[in-house]
Design an enzyme around this catalytic site. Structure first.
Site, mmCIF file in Angstrom:
data_model
loop_
_atom_site.group_PDB
_atom_site.id
_atom_site.type_symbol
_atom_site.label_atom_id
_atom_site.label_comp_id
_atom_site.label_asym_id
_atom_site.label_seq_id
_atom_site.Cartn_x
_atom_site.Cartn_y
_atom_site.Cartn_z
ATOM 1 N N LYS A 96 -0.542 23.476 22.649
ATOM 2 C CA LYS A 96 0.463 24.546 22.791
ATOM 3 C C LYS A 96 0.437 25.488 21.588
ATOM 4 O O LYS A 96 0.416 26.699 21.747
ATOM 5 C CB LYS A 96 1.885 23.959 22.935
ATOM 6 N N ARG A 103 -0.166 15.172 9.353
ATOM 7 C CA ARG A 103 1.214 15.163 9.854
ATOM 8 C C ARG A 103 1.734 13.741 9.928
ATOM 9 O O ARG A 103 1.074 12.864 10.469
ATOM 10 C CB ARG A 103 1.236 15.793 11.258
HETATM 11 P P1 AMP Z 1 6.204 19.307 17.749
HETATM 12 O O1 AMP Z 1 5.600 19.967 16.566
HETATM 13 O O2 AMP Z 1 6.622 20.272 18.816
HETATM 14 O O3 AMP Z 1 5.332 18.189 18.299
HETATM 15 O O4 AMP Z 1 7.553 18.615 17.259
HETATM 16 C C1 AMP Z 1 7.537 17.602 16.261
HETATM 17 C C2 AMP Z 1 8.871 16.880 16.260
HETATM 18 O O5 AMP Z 1 9.927 17.793 15.959
HETATM 19 C C3 AMP Z 1 9.284 16.247 17.584
HETATM 20 O O6 AMP Z 1 8.707 14.959 17.784
HETATM 21 C C4 AMP Z 1 10.800 16.196 17.437
HETATM 22 O O7 AMP Z 1 11.185 15.146 16.556
HETATM 23 C C5 AMP Z 1 11.092 17.498 16.706
HETATM 24 N N1 AMP Z 1 11.327 18.612 17.658
HETATM 25 C C6 AMP Z 1 10.574 19.749 17.794
HETATM 26 N N2 AMP Z 1 11.070 20.549 18.748
HETATM 27 C C7 AMP Z 1 12.157 19.913 19.249
HETATM 28 C C8 AMP Z 1 13.093 20.226 20.278
HETATM 29 N N3 AMP Z 1 13.002 21.358 21.008
HETATM 30 N N4 AMP Z 1 14.092 19.330 20.516
HETATM 31 C C9 AMP Z 1 14.217 18.204 19.795
HETATM 32 N N5 AMP Z 1 13.350 17.826 18.831
HETATM 33 C C10 AMP Z 1 12.327 18.675 18.546
#
Ligand code: AMP
Length: 199
Positions: free
Chosen positions: A13, A133
């Protein structure tokens, strides 16, 4: 044009959002990136979020909705937004619809990046080695995938009830995935909205 990229962790994404935003004058808003910036800056919010993120669970709706609300009126979002990793709950989707409707805007298209589980594990291992990460490990990934299965089962039907949610084959090369996305976006430019909710 306001677009949502929906998909599991490491679906590509963020990679695709960065390519598409430059080509189409849209702004990527990634709640994951915003949270990682808070952690990097050592803010209280970052400290609170880090524990949750490292476990693979979701942070509260309030936190992410407030972060999006703080950015939505910024000049770089005037040409449209690619929402990446947001919304992840129906409450977030409803808050986003409200936020956009109050500004005479709406979500124009939601795309689902579909990736096989084996590929996800492969990509997470690669990203762990490259970016370090702290949530790119097997324990947290298991939780993140479980979370994805749970929330996609609720959020996708929310958008499907408003219109078509095209599926992108995210297993392919970066270029091939970009082509699929562009075919939808350009088809979209001349077609009526698939998602009509909001405005
Ligand atoms: P991502 O980079 O989108 O994979 O997000 C990493 C982490 O950030 C996720 O595993 C959640 O802990 C938190 N996070 C990111 N976006 C959201 C969201 N829209 N709602 C809740 N937690 C989020």
């Amino acid at each position: 044009m306001n677009v949502i990229f929906f998909g599991p962790p490491a679906a590509g994404k963020g990679t695709q959002a960065k390519i598409i935003q430059d080509k189409y004058g849209l702004q990527q808003l990634s709640t994951g990136d915003m949270l990682r910036a808070e952690i990097e800056a050592g803010t209280d919010l970052g400290k609170k979020a880090k524990k949750i993120m490292d476990s693979g669970a979701l942070v509260s709706d309030e936190i992410v909705i407030d972060m999006i609300a703080a950015r939505i009126d910024s000049p770089e979002c005037a040409g449209g937004v690619i929402f990446d990793g947001f919304p992840r709950t129906v409450a977030q989707a409803e808050a986003l619809d409200k936020m956009l409707a109050a500004r005479g805007k709406k979500i124009d298209i939601v795309m689902e990046l579909d990736v096989d589980q084996g590929k996800i594990i492969e990509r997470v291992e690669k990203r762990a080695a490259e970016e370090g990460r702290s949530d790119d490990n097997i324990g947290a990934l298991k939780t993140r995938l479980q979370q994805y299965n749970d929330y996609s089962a609720k959020v996708l039907p929310y958008y499907e009830a408003q219109g078509a949610v095209p599926k992108i084959d995210g297993n392919q090369s970066i270029e091939a995935v970009t082509s699929q996305i562009e075919a939808i976006l350009t088809g979209k430019d001349s077609a009526p909205s698939a998602v009509s909710g909001g405005a």
